[in-house]
Write an enzyme that holds these catalytic residues in place. Structure first.
Site, PDB file in Angstrom:
ATOM      1  N   GLN A   1      -9.884 -58.118  -2.093  1.00  0.00           N
ATOM      2  CA  GLN A   1      -9.981 -56.751  -1.681  1.00  0.00           C
ATOM      3  C   GLN A   1      -9.687 -55.886  -2.929  1.00  0.00           C
ATOM      4  O   GLN A   1      -8.443 -55.578  -3.176  1.00  0.00           O
ATOM      5  CB  GLN A   1      -9.181 -56.294  -0.592  1.00  0.00           C
ATOM      6  N   CYS A   2     -10.553 -55.539  -3.667  1.00  0.00           N
ATOM      7  CA  CYS A   2     -10.406 -54.743  -4.950  1.00  0.00           C
ATOM      8  C   CYS A   2     -10.537 -53.325  -4.801  1.00  0.00           C
ATOM      9  O   CYS A   2     -10.067 -52.598  -5.686  1.00  0.00           O
ATOM     10  CB  CYS A   2     -11.450 -55.345  -5.975  1.00  0.00           C
ATOM     11  N   GLN A   3     -10.957 -52.571  -3.698  1.00  0.00           N
ATOM     12  CA  GLN A   3     -11.100 -51.231  -3.596  1.00  0.00           C
ATOM     13  C   GLN A   3      -9.586 -50.838  -3.144  1.00  0.00           C
ATOM     14  O   GLN A   3      -9.008 -51.337  -2.619  1.00  0.00           O
ATOM     15  CB  GLN A   3     -11.834 -50.961  -2.577  1.00  0.00           C
TER      16      GLN A   3
ATOM     17  N   GLY B   1     -14.326 -52.729   7.414  1.00  0.00           N
ATOM     18  CA  GLY B   1     -15.468 -53.290   6.526  1.00  0.00           C
ATOM     19  C   GLY B   1     -15.262 -52.950   5.376  1.00  0.00           C
ATOM     20  O   GLY B   1     -14.580 -52.172   4.924  1.00  0.00           O
TER      21      GLY B   1
ATOM     22  N   GLU C   1     -17.775 -52.872   1.917  1.00  0.00           N
ATOM     23  CA  GLU C   1     -19.275 -52.894   1.604  1.00  0.00           C
ATOM     24  C   GLU C   1     -19.556 -53.822   0.393  1.00  0.00           C
ATOM     25  O   GLU C   1     -20.497 -53.444  -0.310  1.00  0.00           O
ATOM     26  CB  GLU C   1     -19.628 -51.458   1.445  1.00  0.00           C
TER      27      GLU C   1
ATOM     28  N   HIS D   1     -21.920 -48.312   9.212  1.00  0.00           N
ATOM     29  CA  HIS D   1     -21.488 -47.719   8.211  1.00  0.00           C
ATOM     30  C   HIS D   1     -21.656 -48.613   6.798  1.00  0.00           C
ATOM     31  O   HIS D   1     -21.924 -48.090   5.751  1.00  0.00           O
ATOM     32  CB  HIS D   1     -19.930 -47.516   8.387  1.00  0.00           C
ATOM     33  N   GLU D   2     -21.228 -49.905   6.771  1.00  0.00           N
ATOM     34  CA  GLU D   2     -21.284 -50.744   5.463  1.00  0.00           C
ATOM     35  C   GLU D   2     -22.738 -50.813   5.116  1.00  0.00           C
ATOM     36  O   GLU D   2     -22.651 -50.687   3.798  1.00  0.00           O
ATOM     37  CB  GLU D   2     -20.590 -52.008   5.900  1.00  0.00           C
TER      38      GLU D   2
ATOM     39  N   HIS E   1     -23.679 -48.016   3.005  1.00  0.00           N
ATOM     40  CA  HIS E   1     -22.775 -47.876   1.720  1.00  0.00           C
ATOM     41  C   HIS E   1     -23.833 -48.581   0.701  1.00  0.00           C
ATOM     42  O   HIS E   1     -23.693 -48.339  -0.479  1.00  0.00           O
ATOM     43  CB  HIS E   1     -21.466 -48.561   1.711  1.00  0.00           C
TER      44      HIS E   1
ATOM     45  N   GLU F   1     -17.593 -41.879   0.996  1.00  0.00           N
ATOM     46  CA  GLU F   1     -17.395 -42.046   2.267  1.00  0.00           C
ATOM     47  C   GLU F   1     -17.900 -40.915   3.089  1.00  0.00           C
ATOM     48  O   GLU F   1     -18.434 -41.215   4.235  1.00  0.00           O
ATOM     49  CB  GLU F   1     -15.965 -42.297   2.469  1.00  0.00           C
TER      50      GLU F   1
ATOM     51  N   ASP G   1      -4.598 -45.305  -3.443  1.00  0.00           N
ATOM     52  CA  ASP G   1      -4.508 -45.735  -2.288  1.00  0.00           C
ATOM     53  C   ASP G   1      -3.475 -44.935  -1.218  1.00  0.00           C
ATOM     54  O   ASP G   1      -3.523 -44.960  -0.164  1.00  0.00           O
ATOM     55  CB  ASP G   1      -3.582 -47.219  -1.936  1.00  0.00           C
TER      56      ASP G   1
ATOM     57  N   TYR H   1     -13.884 -38.970   4.506  1.00  0.00           N
ATOM     58  CA  TYR H   1     -15.074 -39.465   5.429  1.00  0.00           C
ATOM     59  C   TYR H   1     -15.387 -38.346   6.301  1.00  0.00           C
ATOM     60  O   TYR H   1     -16.581 -38.243   6.239  1.00  0.00           O
ATOM     61  CB  TYR H   1     -14.429 -40.662   6.293  1.00  0.00           C
TER      62      TYR H   1
ATOM     63  N   ARG I   1      -5.442 -54.803  10.488  1.00  0.00           N
ATOM     64  CA  ARG I   1      -6.374 -53.439  10.221  1.00  0.00           C
ATOM     65  C   ARG I   1      -5.630 -52.505   9.954  1.00  0.00           C
ATOM     66  O   ARG I   1      -4.824 -52.153  10.994  1.00  0.00           O
ATOM     67  CB  ARG I   1      -7.298 -53.563  11.321  1.00  0.00           C
ATOM     68  N   MET I   2      -5.517 -51.769   8.877  1.00  0.00           N
ATOM     69  CA  MET I   2      -4.722 -50.469   8.579  1.00  0.00           C
ATOM     70  C   MET I   2      -5.210 -49.242   9.480  1.00  0.00           C
ATOM     71  O   MET I   2      -4.071 -48.274   9.909  1.00  0.00           O
ATOM     72  CB  MET I   2      -4.693 -50.349   7.194  1.00  0.00           C
ATOM     73  N   LYS I   3      -6.086 -49.331  10.017  1.00  0.00           N
ATOM     74  CA  LYS I   3      -6.577 -48.295  10.932  1.00  0.00           C
ATOM     75  C   LYS I   3      -5.684 -48.162  12.085  1.00  0.00           C
ATOM     76  O   LYS I   3      -5.419 -47.324  12.875  1.00  0.00           O
ATOM     77  CB  LYS I   3      -8.126 -48.347  11.352  1.00  0.00           C
TER      78      LYS I   3
END
Length: 623
Positions: free
Chosen positions: A143-145, A279, A281, A305-306, A309, A328, A385, A393, A579-581
């Site tokens: 996960q690079c973003q 997700g 993208e 959504h993805e 993107h 976003e 981050d 968003y 999931r951080m959400k």
């Protein structure tokens, strides 16, 4: 030996990179790596093709984080290098002097870095077999973003740089490798007699480094459309295949709204539960959380959504993370356009109402005067981050929705959306460039003078730079929301023996209406009485729902009231997914109720979370 630059500073184009991207930029990147689950390391090399933008270029500076750099070659010859001491925010700058500087604009140089990743890399999560669904094989995903590609590969880790890439990845059989690129054939490119297999990939469309992605695991694929295969562990692939049957409809609607789909394939990968986002993208291979597997296709708007993107974010990209809303906010706007076309305008309006609730909560969390609540915040010296929230968003969506309404509605605005993609595809842009083209486009349309006058009346300084809520309150169709709000108001008002509710109250509510009902109650200053929460559970059985959005909103409602019977289900949910959400707000709310319990639960489940999530939860809990 050539001298090294003494000064260490970030780029003027992007405050989150050490790379000298104003002077030289990567055009192509080739990875040649071997996956070692025993050492939990990727080892091999990266070959970078770089091109001079302005001259002379006397050194190459790359971003790295938690990497062991063994050797560097320039033009095929070993070259001295210097790896600076790491900073907490941005990792370590890798300085590579050029014995023969680049003296002509457009001149190219090839740099090869031999390196190895470490377990400290925030981009890579290594899962033991016990942490997977199948419990038999290990698994890794990246996960690079936003700025974690530098912990996967030495690179110019900035969205200002767009490159093509290829890869040759060797992994132990029988594991499969997938990447955010087109696979060269359906079988491994090479099978070695010692049990290793090599997969080859190519991404011919230019993209930023944060979209480089890899997964290695026991994976099975099922086709769900002419351009889409759904991948997951075999144990859940049938469920995933059923859930994402509408993917081609989303793709075709996006194409009709914008431009032809650029990336060839649109595959989906359902990851293990530790994936920290809804997700991601990644081109050709969108990563999604297993929390979307609701069994009723009610959460697949994340896929819309993805898919959006693919145009806004992947083709048209923010130049740096201060302008993240260009990724976003635009994508939420397109996503809701897609859902509106497929399910009706009331659904788009209702989604906007839910988004407004999320925006208010994020601004309340940061504080309404916090500079990070601006649409275009100042992130100098800050890890992006740390600024992540729903603000780019939803505040970005609100700006675009406001402009659409101001300028004449969808019939006027949707052709502009297509023109925006056509103008900027393949480029990385800042907000000023977006705004300049907005004016240019509408000035050239029929009635252009009047529309420019309208644009001049927009309070751009408040929309873009002021903290807090948007300066204009958009109005949305409340048709689908009103039934949920009406039920919530009844629960707010009625007390004691006057309580008159039924187990059928939620009949006819979709999952989003249930979420809005619960969120409305959670947003009130006075927590709901424990007796009411108990009755609500008795009538509606919300603790046992499978839909994670409803489950999360129900648990937040209970935690805000310090309702102890919800603590056990919260702990269970925090142990099931990362999931951080969900996990970040739940940990924050649980910490307010019982700090020692929150810290104990985090300690027990810490190893199951992705490194990015772990670091953010630690900050939330003050650890």
């Amino acid at each position: 030996m050539a001298s090294f630059a003494a000064a260490l500073s970030t780029s003027s184009l992007d405050p989150a990179t050490y790379a000298n991207v104003e002077e030289v930029q990567t055009r192509h990147l080739h990875l040649d790596l071997k996956v070692d689950f025993t050492q939990k390391a990727l080892s091999g090399s990266v070959r970078l093709q770089l091109q001079a933008l302005r001259t002379p270029v006397r050194q190459i500076t790359l971003d790295t984080r938690a990497l062991l750099v063994n050797r560097v070659e320039v033009r095929g010859k070993d070259t001295p290098f210097k790896l600076h001491e790491p900073s907490q925010a941005f990792g370590s700058a890798l300085h590579i002097p050029l014995a023969d500087p680049l003296t002509k604009e457009g001149e190219e140089v090839e740099v090869v870095v031999h390196y190895q990743t470490t377990e400290a890399s925030p981009a890579i999560q290594w899962l033991d077999p016990a942490q997977t669904v199948g419990k038999t094989h290990p698994y890794l995903f990246t996960q690079c973003q936003a700025i974690h590609a530098r912990s996967l590969v030495p690179c110019q880790d900035s969205p200002a740089v767009k490159l093509t890439y290829s890869a040759s990845i060797t992994a132990p059989s029988p594991l499969r490798v997938l990447m955010s690129a087109l696979g060269k054939g359906s079988a491994p490119a090479k099978t070695n007699p010692d049990g290793w297999v090599t997969y080859a990939f190519d991404q011919p469309t230019r993209m930023p480094s944060y979209l480089i992605a890899m997964v290695v695991g026991n994976l099975e694929g099922r086709e769900v459309g002419p351009r889409t295969t759904v991948w997951s562990e075999p144990e859940v692939v049938a469920e995933a295949e059923w859930e994402f049957q509408e993917t081609e409809k989303f793709l075709a609607t996006g194409e009709d709204l914008l431009t032809p789909y650029e990336w060839g394939r649109y595959d989906l990968l359902v990851l293990p539960s530790s994936f920290p986002y809804g997700g991601m993208e990644n081109p050709c291979l969108t990563f999604v959380t297993p929390t979307l597997l609701a069994g009723d296709r009610t959460l697949v708007d994340v896929v819309a959504h993805e898919i959006a993107h693919s145009w806004t974010g992947n083709l048209v990209t923010t130049q740096n993370w201060e302008h993240f809303w260009l990724n976003e906010g635009w994508t939420v706007f397109v996503e809701r356009k897609i859902m509106g076309r497929l399910h009706g305008e009331p659904e788009r309006q209702f989604s906007a109402i839910l988004g407004l609730s999320a925006l208010r909560e994020s601004i309340q969390h940061f504080g309404p005067t916090n500079p990070l609540t601006a649409l275009v915040p100042d992130l100098q010296g800050m890890d992006p981050d740390d600024a992540f929230s729903s603000i780019p968003y939803e505040k970005g969506f609100h700006l675009l929705y406001y402009l659409e309404t101001l300028l004449g509605g969808p019939k006027v605005f949707e052709p502009y959306m297509r023109a925006h993609v056509q103008e900027f595809q393949g480029k990385s842009i800042q907000t000023s460039q977006w705004k300049d083209f907005l004016y240019k486009y509408f000035a050239a349309t029929e009635g252009g003078k009047e529309r420019v006058v309208l644009l001049d009346q927009v309070d751009w300084a408040k929309w873009l730079k002021a903290p807090g809520m948007p300066p204009v309150e958009n109005k949305f169709d409340p048709t689908l929301a009103e039934k949920a709000r009406a039920l919530a108001r009844r629960w707010e008002k009625e007390d004691g023996e006057s309580l008159d509710f039924s187990s059928r109250d939620l009949d006819g509510f979709n999952s989003n209406q249930k979420v809005l009902f619960l969120d409305h109650l959670s947003s009130q200053e006075k927590p709901l009485a424990h007796a009411k929460i108990s009755l609500m559970e008795e009538l509606y059985g919300l603790t046992g729902v499978r839909n994670c959005e409803v489950r999360f909103s129900w648990q937040i409602l209970g935690l805000k009231a310090s309702y102890e019977p919800i603590y056990g289900p919260v702990e269970k949910f925090l142990g099931e997914q990362g999931r951080m959400k969900y996990v970040r707000p739940l940990y924050r709310a649980l910490n307010q109720c019982d700090s020692s319990l929150a810290k104990r639960v985090f300690k027990e489940h810490r190893s199951s979370y992705h490194p990015i999530a772990t670091r953010m939860i630690e900050k939330d809990l003050g650890l």
